[in-house]
Design a protein around this motif. Structure first.
Motif, short mmCIF file in Angstrom:
data_model
loop_
_atom_site.label_atom_id
_atom_site.label_comp_id
_atom_site.label_asym_id
_atom_site.label_seq_id
_atom_site.Cartn_x
_atom_site.Cartn_y
_atom_site.Cartn_z
N VAL A 183 0.40 16.61 11.10
CA VAL A 183 1.40 15.58 10.75
C VAL A 183 2.79 15.97 11.23
O VAL A 183 3.66 15.13 11.40
N ARG A 223 4.60 16.28 17.31
CA ARG A 223 5.24 15.12 17.94
C ARG A 223 4.63 14.81 19.30
O ARG A 223 4.92 13.82 19.93
N GLN A 238 -2.50 9.56 12.81
CA GLN A 238 -1.75 8.31 12.63
C GLN A 238 -0.45 8.56 11.88
O GLN A 238 0.59 7.96 12.20
N GLN A 239 -0.52 9.44 10.90
CA GLN A 239 0.69 9.77 10.14
C GLN A 239 1.74 10.39 11.07
O GLN A 239 2.92 10.05 11.01
N ARG A 241 1.96 9.85 14.22
CA ARG A 241 2.44 8.80 15.13
C ARG A 241 3.47 7.91 14.43
O ARG A 241 4.43 7.45 15.05
N GLU A 242 3.23 7.66 13.12
CA GLU A 242 4.22 6.88 12.39
C GLU A 242 5.57 7.59 12.38
O GLU A 242 6.62 6.96 12.31
N ARG A 243 5.52 8.91 12.48
CA ARG A 243 6.76 9.68 12.53
C ARG A 243 7.25 9.89 13.96
O ARG A 243 8.12 10.71 14.21
N GLY A 244 6.58 9.23 14.91
CA GLY A 244 7.09 9.26 16.28
C GLY A 244 6.27 10.06 17.27
O GLY A 244 6.67 10.22 18.43
N GLN A 256 -7.18 4.09 21.93
CA GLN A 256 -6.09 4.06 20.95
C GLN A 256 -4.91 4.92 21.36
O GLN A 256 -3.91 5.00 20.64
N ASP A 279 -1.64 6.60 23.51
CA ASP A 279 -0.49 6.12 24.27
C ASP A 279 -0.74 6.29 25.76
O ASP A 279 -0.22 5.54 26.57
#
Ligand SMILES: Nc1nc2c(c(=O)[nH]1)N[C@H]1C(S)=C(S)[C@@H](COP(=O)(O)OP(=O)(O)OC[C@H]3O[C@@H](n4cnc5c(=O)[nH]c(N)nc54)[C@H](O)[C@@H]3O)O[C@H]1N2
Ligand SMILES: Nc1nc2c(c(=O)[nH]1)N[C@H]1C(S)=C(S)[C@@H](COP(=O)(O)OP(=O)(O)OC[C@H]3O[C@@H](n4cnc5c(=O)[nH]c(N)nc54)[C@H](O)[C@@H]3O)O[C@H]1N2
Ligand SMILES: [Mo]
Length: 656
Positions: free
Chosen positions: A158, A161, A182-183, A185-188, A204, A206
């Motif tokens: 988590v 980056r 996913q967590q 990714r939510e943070r960038g 899924q 980038d």
């Protein structure tokens, strides 16, 4: 109704904690533990239906003796006493080194996977086995660079980056890591997938980098070339914690991106971009799993990849570095010597490679005269299936299989012995995908006359006339022996605590960064960057008759061979298919949805043709697992180190 705590023991990194609701001695519901930080209340497409497996009408519930020709699957019920007496007398009549215990991780429970069976067969002097088709090659490669194959705590992802899933299909094979990704990714965080196939996971990402199979070493070298050329290496980290950097720099001169574009199938521009992004975004995590070790050059690939996080000093930060498996780390905290008792094994016995079962059954000298199989289904999961079948058909081979079902392998047995499911026996389950130990209480009584692997070992020892007390330790004693360790990470982790709580995380420091300050486990204490045993490695080339490289990765609805006998799972996965690139399909006049033959010198399979650009030109993909017989087409090809298997270096032709 009562609720019993347990844990999944399938050979999977997620090792989920589950709860089983029991009414009148029957399991009514089995579901993921919502409180477990990794399981988070959900299981998976396979284990959601575990109770269908437990209560399946085809469960073997009594000892069975062959009553028809070998392989016919005809058996008659016999008593345990009769089966054990016959097996013991057969085994006593042959030299021990002609008896092979063949097992893997069908259960990866601490005592059911390996404990009394090893003590019994080891002390008899039975033939040894290298269990090397999953993980050993990766470990061998990582150890050359890092000393140990350790990685970060996966929960720390988590903090990452830049996450590179390199040859792993997380959504299919390691679903419970996905929410952590996913967590992040939510943070960038940015997610990269390096895989020749556009898997569900790659879809899924980038950025999906669809390199040619087995060319990962070349790609990694070119990335390192860019880092050296552009001054992106963390020289401070490299100077303090590594050796051989000077020579590595020399070696990397021959690998500018343009020089590997052909080999990798990735343009020089993309390699430059990947290298620059990776170096610029911190913390960065490299996450490989098994995909790349199933190639001839698998060991070299892991040794080379492991240099990436080191050159960037990525290990410094929380969430940075590499994570492949927590298995060897978990086992290093336990008292495995006490559990396995290697001191009682007869020294100097012959050791066979499990990936060569076919040829060994057919031609080993001295021959294998008896095979005892538990927790593995080689007819589905080991390469060169037709040769294995030929070996299993030998009239002078006495085969005993302990399993829950008459598997493709058990169909060839002289005796099939009934095994308990995970909700019928006691165990503690370690994990290779997180840092928790999980307790598994039996939730129901064994079905029929089924026995656990440990109970079978005790019964076999008794039938063989053995009397040493260490062959008869109880399950609870065995578990206590394994936990009898003064490793600081087991502090507070006791049999009682685990039994009461269901799971406990290793008592590691809260912020654990294995190599933030060096401390590599090599003799010099430094990471080994010497340009030895490094490089692209031996990339197996296609030949004229069989030009297409066949990748057989894991399937969503099967867990290796398991669930291949279950209606629901079969329906969901459908008939065997082969995915082929439109250009390769066109030149062969193949039609989408039509039946085709996939063949090579080892075998031939019928499959449904799926024309898709999910695979690169020159590569075809078929699903491995369940009842799919794709290992008819895979070679008995050892890997460079670690003795593994080049499953994905199979080459085929596809015919209309
Ligand atoms: N649903 C499900 N989950 C499982 C299993 C299962 O059978 N089914 N099995 C469990 C087991 S035993 C294991 S070991 C793990 C394995 O977990 P993973 O390693 O994630 O799975 P694999 O399918 O073995 O391989 C991963 C990917 O490697 C890719 N690959 C093949 N060759 C190359 C290459 O040369 N380079 C790169 N970069 N990629 C390549 C394949 O296309 C595949 O997508 O999964 C576990 N989880
Ligand atoms: N082509 C190709 N082949 C592959 C792979 C691939 O990606 N492609 N992957 C490879 C990998 S990574 C792995 S790990 C292997 C896995 O290969 P296997 O270990 O053979 O597969 P599993 O289906 O996990 O387990 C085998 C058997 O264990 C039985 N079993 C489960 N629990 C117990 C128990 O408590 N006691 C007993 N006695 N039996 C039990 C199950 O019913 C099942 O029949 O396959 C390998 N083969
Ligand atoms: Mo595996």
């Amino acid at each position: 109704m009562t609720t019993i705590r347990g844990a999944c023991a399938h050979d999977c990194p997620d090792t989920c904690s589950w709860l089983v609701d029991i009414e009148d001695g029957t399991a009514k519901r089995l579901y993921g533990d919502p409180a477990h930080p990794f399981t988070r209340g959900g299981l998976c497409a396979k284990v959601n239906h575990y109770l269908d497996r437990v209560y399946h009408p085809d469960r073997v519930l009594h000892p069975l003796k062959r009553s028809g020709p070998k392989g016919s699957g005809q058996f008659q019920r016999v008593s345990w006493d009769e089966a054990l007496a016959d097996i013991a007398s057969r085994w006593k009549s042959i030299p021990p080194e002609e008896l092979l215990l063949y097992s893997l991780a069908g259960t990866q429970g601490l005592i059911q996977m390996a404990s009394l069976d090893r003590r019994l067969f080891g002390s008899m002097g039975a033939c040894g086995l290298e269990r090397n088709i999953c993980g050993e090659v990766a470990v061998a490669g990582l150890e050359v660079t890092q000393g140990h194959s350790w990685g970060i705590d996966p929960e720390d992802i988590v903090h990452s980056r830049y996450i590179v899933l390199w040859g792993t299909n997380t959504i299919v094979t390691n679903l419970h890591l996905w929410p952590f990704i996913q967590q992040a990714r939510e943070r960038g965080a940015r997610l990269i997938v390096v895989d020749p196939v556009r898997t569900r996971t790659a879809e899924q990402a980038d950025w999906h980098i669809p390199l040619k199979p087995a060319s990962d070493g070349a790609l990694a070298l070119a990335m390192m070339h860019v880092w050296v050329r552009d001054g992106l290496v963390d020289l401070d980290y490299v100077r303090s914690h590594t050796e051989g950097y000077g020579e590595l720099v020399e070696y990397l001169r021959s690998f500018p991106p343009a020089a590997v574009a052909d080999v990798t199938g990735i343009s020089a521009d993309d390699i430059e971009l990947f290298a620059r992004e990776y170096a610029a975004t911190r913390p960065s995590l490299l996450r490989p799993l098994i995909g790349i070790e199933h190639h001839r050059n698998g060991g070299t690939l892991f040794r080379t990849l492991a240099m990436l996080p080191i050159l960037l000093g990525a290990w410094r930060e929380r969430g940075g570095g590499l994570f492949r498996s927590s298995g060897s780390l978990q086992y290093s905290t336990l008292n495995t010597r006490k559990l396995w008792m290697p001191e009682v094994y007869k020294p100097g016995v012959r050791v066979l490679n499990m990936a060569n079962l076919g040829n060994d059954l057919c031609s080993a000298e001295p021959p294998i005269r008896s095979l005892f199989v538990h927790s593995v289904n080689p007819m589905v999961t080991v390469p060169n299936r037709n040769r294995i079948r030929q070996g299993l058909l030998r009239d002078d081979l006495f085969t005993v299989v302990h399993d829950l079902f008459i598997t493709e392998t058990a169909a060839f047995a002289d005796y099939v012995l009934p095994a308990t499911s995970q909700i019928e026996h006691l165990d503690i389950v370690t994990s290779w995908g997180h840092h928790y130990l999980s307790f598994n209480h039996p939730a129901i009584a064994p079905r029929g006359e089924a026995v656990s692997n440990t109970e079978l070992a005790r019964r076999l020892a008794r039938a063989l006339g053995r009397a040493e007390p260490w062959l008869f330790d109880s399950d609870e004693d065995l578990l206590r022996q394994a936990l009898d360790s003064d490793h600081p990470w087991l502090e507070g982790i006791t049999y009682e605590n685990l039994a009461a709580r269901g799971y406990q995380k290793l008592a590691q420091p809260e912020d654990w960064r294995p190599y933030a300050n060096g401390g590599f486990h090599t003799p010099a204490g430094k990471a080994n960057l010497h340009p030895e045993r490094i490089g692209p490695g031996e990339i197996v080339a296609a030949d004229r008759d069989y030009p297409l490289q066949l990748i057989t990765g894991k399937s969503l609805h099967f867990l290796n061979s398991s669930y291949g006998n279950m209606e629901r799972h079969l329906r969901r996965s459908g008939p065997l298919f082969v995915e082929i690139h439109p250009a390769d399909a066109r030149s062969r006049n193949l039609e989408d949805g039509a039946a085709v033959k996939v063949a090579n010198a080892s075998g031939q399979l019928s499959a449904i043709c799926r024309i898709t650009d999910r695979v690169r030109q020159g590569v075809v993909s078929m699903p491995f697992g369940g009842a799919y017989a794709v290992n008819e087409l895979t070679p008995e090809m050892p890997t460079d180190w670690g003795g593994g298997s080049g499953f994905y270096d199979a080459f085929v032709e596809v015919h209309p």
